[in-house]
Design a protein around this motif. Structure first.
Motif, PDB file in Angstrom:
ATOM      1  N   VAL A  45       0.814 -13.170  -1.075  1.00  0.00           N
ATOM      2  CA  VAL A  45      -0.107 -14.288  -1.290  1.00  0.00           C
ATOM      3  C   VAL A  45       0.624 -15.335  -2.130  1.00  0.00           C
ATOM      4  O   VAL A  45       0.856 -15.133  -3.321  1.00  0.00           O
ATOM      5  CB  VAL A  45      -1.393 -13.833  -2.022  1.00  0.00           C
ATOM      6  N   PRO A  46       1.019 -16.459  -1.505  1.00  0.00           N
ATOM      7  CA  PRO A  46       1.698 -17.521  -2.266  1.00  0.00           C
ATOM      8  C   PRO A  46       0.785 -18.118  -3.333  1.00  0.00           C
ATOM      9  O   PRO A  46      -0.436 -17.942  -3.297  1.00  0.00           O
ATOM     10  CB  PRO A  46       2.026 -18.568  -1.197  1.00  0.00           C
ATOM     11  N   VAL A  47       1.359 -18.838  -4.246  1.00  0.00           N
ATOM     12  CA  VAL A  47       0.602 -19.554  -5.270  1.00  0.00           C
ATOM     13  C   VAL A  47      -0.486 -20.372  -4.569  1.00  0.00           C
ATOM     14  O   VAL A  47      -0.224 -21.031  -3.562  1.00  0.00           O
ATOM     15  CB  VAL A  47       1.533 -20.470  -6.094  1.00  0.00           C
ATOM     16  N   GLY A  48      -1.706 -20.291  -5.086  1.00  0.00           N
ATOM     17  CA  GLY A  48      -2.826 -21.039  -4.514  1.00  0.00           C
ATOM     18  C   GLY A  48      -3.529 -20.334  -3.376  1.00  0.00           C
ATOM     19  O   GLY A  48      -4.569 -20.804  -2.909  1.00  0.00           O
ATOM     20  N   GLY A  49      -3.010 -19.208  -2.907  1.00  0.00           N
ATOM     21  CA  GLY A  49      -3.615 -18.495  -1.777  1.00  0.00           C
ATOM     22  C   GLY A  49      -4.844 -17.696  -2.180  1.00  0.00           C
ATOM     23  O   GLY A  49      -4.814 -16.934  -3.143  1.00  0.00           O
ATOM     24  N   LEU A  50      -5.916 -17.867  -1.421  1.00  0.00           N
ATOM     25  CA  LEU A  50      -7.137 -17.087  -1.645  1.00  0.00           C
ATOM     26  C   LEU A  50      -6.879 -15.637  -1.269  1.00  0.00           C
ATOM     27  O   LEU A  50      -6.219 -15.360  -0.258  1.00  0.00           O
ATOM     28  CB  LEU A  50      -8.285 -17.636  -0.806  1.00  0.00           C
ATOM     29  N   HIS A  51      -7.394 -14.708  -2.081  1.00  0.00           N
ATOM     30  CA  HIS A  51      -7.232 -13.295  -1.790  1.00  0.00           C
ATOM     31  C   HIS A  51      -8.229 -12.458  -2.582  1.00  0.00           C
ATOM     32  O   HIS A  51      -8.849 -12.933  -3.530  1.00  0.00           O
ATOM     33  CB  HIS A  51      -5.797 -12.828  -2.076  1.00  0.00           C
ATOM     34  N   ALA A  52      -8.365 -11.205  -2.162  1.00  0.00           N
ATOM     35  CA  ALA A  52      -9.222 -10.219  -2.822  1.00  0.00           C
ATOM     36  C   ALA A  52      -8.807  -8.847  -2.281  1.00  0.00           C
ATOM     37  O   ALA A  52      -8.080  -8.767  -1.287  1.00  0.00           O
ATOM     38  CB  ALA A  52     -10.696 -10.492  -2.519  1.00  0.00           C
ATOM     39  N   PHE A  53      -9.274  -7.791  -2.921  1.00  0.00           N
ATOM     40  CA  PHE A  53      -9.012  -6.446  -2.404  1.00  0.00           C
ATOM     41  C   PHE A  53     -10.078  -5.488  -2.904  1.00  0.00           C
ATOM     42  O   PHE A  53     -10.740  -5.739  -3.907  1.00  0.00           O
ATOM     43  CB  PHE A  53      -7.600  -5.949  -2.782  1.00  0.00           C
ATOM     44  N   LYS A  54     -10.236  -4.362  -2.186  1.00  0.00           N
ATOM     45  CA  LYS A  54     -11.208  -3.334  -2.567  1.00  0.00           C
ATOM     46  C   LYS A  54     -10.939  -2.073  -1.756  1.00  0.00           C
ATOM     47  O   LYS A  54     -10.324  -2.122  -0.686  1.00  0.00           O
ATOM     48  CB  LYS A  54     -12.644  -3.815  -2.334  1.00  0.00           C
ATOM     49  N   ASN A  55     -11.404  -0.955  -2.267  1.00  0.00           N
ATOM     50  CA  ASN A  55     -11.322   0.309  -1.550  1.00  0.00           C
ATOM     51  C   ASN A  55     -12.727   0.628  -1.047  1.00  0.00           C
ATOM     52  O   ASN A  55     -13.619   0.896  -1.851  1.00  0.00           O
ATOM     53  CB  ASN A  55     -10.811   1.427  -2.465  1.00  0.00           C
TER      54      ASN A  55
ATOM     55  N   THR B  46      -6.908   5.379  -3.169  1.00  0.00           N
ATOM     56  CA  THR B  46      -5.803   4.606  -2.604  1.00  0.00           C
ATOM     57  C   THR B  46      -4.912   4.171  -3.752  1.00  0.00           C
ATOM     58  O   THR B  46      -5.347   4.113  -4.901  1.00  0.00           O
ATOM     59  CB  THR B  46      -6.321   3.384  -1.800  1.00  0.00           C
ATOM     60  N   SER B  47      -3.662   3.877  -3.428  1.00  0.00           N
ATOM     61  CA  SER B  47      -2.765   3.350  -4.457  1.00  0.00           C
ATOM     62  C   SER B  47      -1.890   2.264  -3.858  1.00  0.00           C
ATOM     63  O   SER B  47      -1.619   2.251  -2.652  1.00  0.00           O
ATOM     64  CB  SER B  47      -1.906   4.466  -5.070  1.00  0.00           C
TER      65      SER B  47
ATOM     66  N   VAL C 267       0.846  -1.194   0.000  1.00  0.00           N
ATOM     67  CA  VAL C 267       0.000   0.000   0.000  1.00  0.00           C
ATOM     68  C   VAL C 267       0.883   1.247   0.000  1.00  0.00           C
ATOM     69  O   VAL C 267       1.705   1.435   0.895  1.00  0.00           O
ATOM     70  CB  VAL C 267      -0.958   0.007   1.209  1.00  0.00           C
ATOM     71  N   LEU C 268       0.705   2.069  -1.028  1.00  0.00           N
ATOM     72  CA  LEU C 268       1.460   3.320  -1.148  1.00  0.00           C
ATOM     73  C   LEU C 268       0.763   4.479  -0.446  1.00  0.00           C
ATOM     74  O   LEU C 268       1.412   5.314   0.186  1.00  0.00           O
ATOM     75  CB  LEU C 268       1.660   3.676  -2.625  1.00  0.00           C
ATOM     76  N   SER C 269      -0.564   4.546  -0.582  1.00  0.00           N
ATOM     77  CA  SER C 269      -1.316   5.644   0.034  1.00  0.00           C
ATOM     78  C   SER C 269      -2.754   5.200   0.261  1.00  0.00           C
ATOM     79  O   SER C 269      -3.253   4.299  -0.412  1.00  0.00           O
ATOM     80  CB  SER C 269      -1.281   6.894  -0.858  1.00  0.00           C
ATOM     81  N   GLY C 270      -3.407   5.868   1.204  1.00  0.00           N
ATOM     82  CA  GLY C 270      -4.798   5.564   1.503  1.00  0.00           C
ATOM     83  C   GLY C 270      -4.946   4.268   2.272  1.00  0.00           C
ATOM     84  O   GLY C 270      -3.994   3.778   2.894  1.00  0.00           O
ATOM     85  N   GLU C 271      -6.142   3.719   2.216  1.00  0.00           N
ATOM     86  CA  GLU C 271      -6.447   2.455   2.875  1.00  0.00           C
ATOM     87  C   GLU C 271      -7.008   1.492   1.848  1.00  0.00           C
ATOM     88  O   GLU C 271      -7.766   1.879   0.968  1.00  0.00           O
ATOM     89  CB  GLU C 271      -7.474   2.642   3.998  1.00  0.00           C
ATOM     90  N   LEU C 272      -6.644   0.232   1.995  1.00  0.00           N
ATOM     91  CA  LEU C 272      -7.075  -0.801   1.067  1.00  0.00           C
ATOM     92  C   LEU C 272      -7.500  -2.014   1.871  1.00  0.00           C
ATOM     93  O   LEU C 272      -6.741  -2.487   2.727  1.00  0.00           O
ATOM     94  CB  LEU C 272      -5.901  -1.170   0.140  1.00  0.00           C
ATOM     95  N   GLU C 273      -8.715  -2.476   1.643  1.00  0.00           N
ATOM     96  CA  GLU C 273      -9.163  -3.703   2.294  1.00  0.00           C
ATOM     97  C   GLU C 273      -8.571  -4.879   1.527  1.00  0.00           C
ATOM     98  O   GLU C 273      -8.715  -4.972   0.301  1.00  0.00           O
ATOM     99  CB  GLU C 273     -10.687  -3.789   2.325  1.00  0.00           C
ATOM    100  N   LEU C 274      -7.900  -5.760   2.252  1.00  0.00           N
ATOM    101  CA  LEU C 274      -7.239  -6.927   1.674  1.00  0.00           C
ATOM    102  C   LEU C 274      -7.799  -8.188   2.321  1.00  0.00           C
ATOM    103  O   LEU C 274      -7.864  -8.271   3.551  1.00  0.00           O
ATOM    104  CB  LEU C 274      -5.726  -6.852   1.934  1.00  0.00           C
ATOM    105  N   TYR C 275      -8.191  -9.141   1.512  1.00  0.00           N
ATOM    106  CA  TYR C 275      -8.655 -10.424   2.030  1.00  0.00           C
ATOM    107  C   TYR C 275      -7.466 -11.375   1.981  1.00  0.00           C
ATOM    108  O   TYR C 275      -6.886 -11.603   0.920  1.00  0.00           O
ATOM    109  CB  TYR C 275      -9.822 -10.958   1.196  1.00  0.00           C
ATOM    110  N   ASN C 276      -7.085 -11.904   3.137  1.00  0.00           N
ATOM    111  CA  ASN C 276      -5.892 -12.757   3.222  1.00  0.00           C
ATOM    112  C   ASN C 276      -6.221 -14.248   3.168  1.00  0.00           C
ATOM    113  O   ASN C 276      -5.393 -15.077   3.530  1.00  0.00           O
ATOM    114  CB  ASN C 276      -5.082 -12.427   4.475  1.00  0.00           C
ATOM    115  N   GLY C 277      -7.412 -14.576   2.712  1.00  0.00           N
ATOM    116  CA  GLY C 277      -7.829 -15.971   2.623  1.00  0.00           C
ATOM    117  C   GLY C 277      -8.616 -16.426   3.827  1.00  0.00           C
ATOM    118  O   GLY C 277      -9.315 -17.432   3.778  1.00  0.00           O
TER     119      GLY C 277
END
Length: 173
Positions: free
Chosen positions: A107-117, A123-124, A83-93
Motif C-alpha cells: 500500500v503506497p503512501v496515501g493508499g486506502l487499506h484495512a485488514f481483519k481476520n 492468522t499471522s 501473510v505467514l499463515s491462515g487467511e487475512l481479509e485485506l482491503y486494497n482501497g
C-alpha cells in the motif's frame, strides 16, 4: 532479462571503507512485546529506533474473528502485508481480497487499506512500513484511547499518521 548499464542506487549513507559490526539479531523465541485478550500478539522485529528510521517490521498474530483497523491511509509511510499463515481479509482501497500464506499486499503512501481476520482460525502476518516511524506507542495505546473515543481518538490517530475515513466523513468532524 537485460539490465541498464546506468543503474541508479540511492546515494551512499555509509562512507567507511571496511564495514562495521552492527547487525541486530532477534531470536525466534523472543516473547511478543504486545499480547491481546483475543489471542493475538505483536512482535517488534525491527523498530524505527533499531533501523535508524529506515523501516519498521512487525510480526502480527491475530486470533480467530479478530477485527482490524477500519479503512484508513497514511501520509508519511507506505505499508506492506505478507501473510505467514491462515487467511487475512485485506482491503486494497477498492475491494476486500483474501490473503493466504505467501500473499503480499503493498500500500503506497496515501493508499486506502484495512485488514481483519474473519475466520475461526488464527492468522499471522508481517507488517512492514517505510520509512520507519515510531509506531510502537500507536499499537500499545490504541485499545485504551479507542475506549475513550471522540476527538481524543482522532487526534491520537493523526499523531500517528493514521487518517481514518470515518473521522472525515460528513458529520464526523
Amino acid at each position: 532479462m537485460s539490465y541498464p548499464e546506468d543503474l541508479q542506487y540511492p546515494e551512499p549513507r555509509y562512507h567507511g571503507t571496511r564495514g562495521e559490526v552492527n547487525a541486530v539479531f532477534r531470536p525466534a523465541d523472543t516473547p511478543a512485546e504486545l499480547a491481546s485478550p483475543s489471542g493475538g500478539a505483536t512482535h517488534y522485529l525491527a523498530t524505527n529506533a533499531s533501523t535508524g528510521g529506515e523501516f519498521g517490521l512487525y510480526k502480527v498474530e491475530m486470533g480467530p474473528r479478530a477485527g482490524g483497523p477500519a479503512t484508513h491511509f497514511h501520509r508519511a509511510v507506505s505499508e506492506s502485508f505478507y501473510v505467514l499463515s491462515g487467511e487475512l481479509e485485506l482491503y486494497n482501497g477498492e475491494k476486500w481480497v483474501t490473503g493466504r500464506e505467501g500473499d503480499f499486499l503493498y500500500v503506497p503512501v496515501g493508499g486506502l487499506h484495512a485488514f481483519k481476520n474473519v475466520t475461526d482460525e488464527p492468522t499471522s502476518m508481517l507488517l512492514l512500513f517505510a520509512p520507519g516511524a515510531p509506531r510502537e506507542e500507536y499499537f500499545e495505546r490504541l485499545a485504551e484511547v479507542t475506549r475513550r473515543g471522540g476527538e481524543e481518538l482522532k487526534r491520537f490517530r493523526i499523531r500517528h499518521d493514521s487518517y481514518f475515513v470515518e473521522d472525515f466523513e460528513s458529520g464526523a468532524e
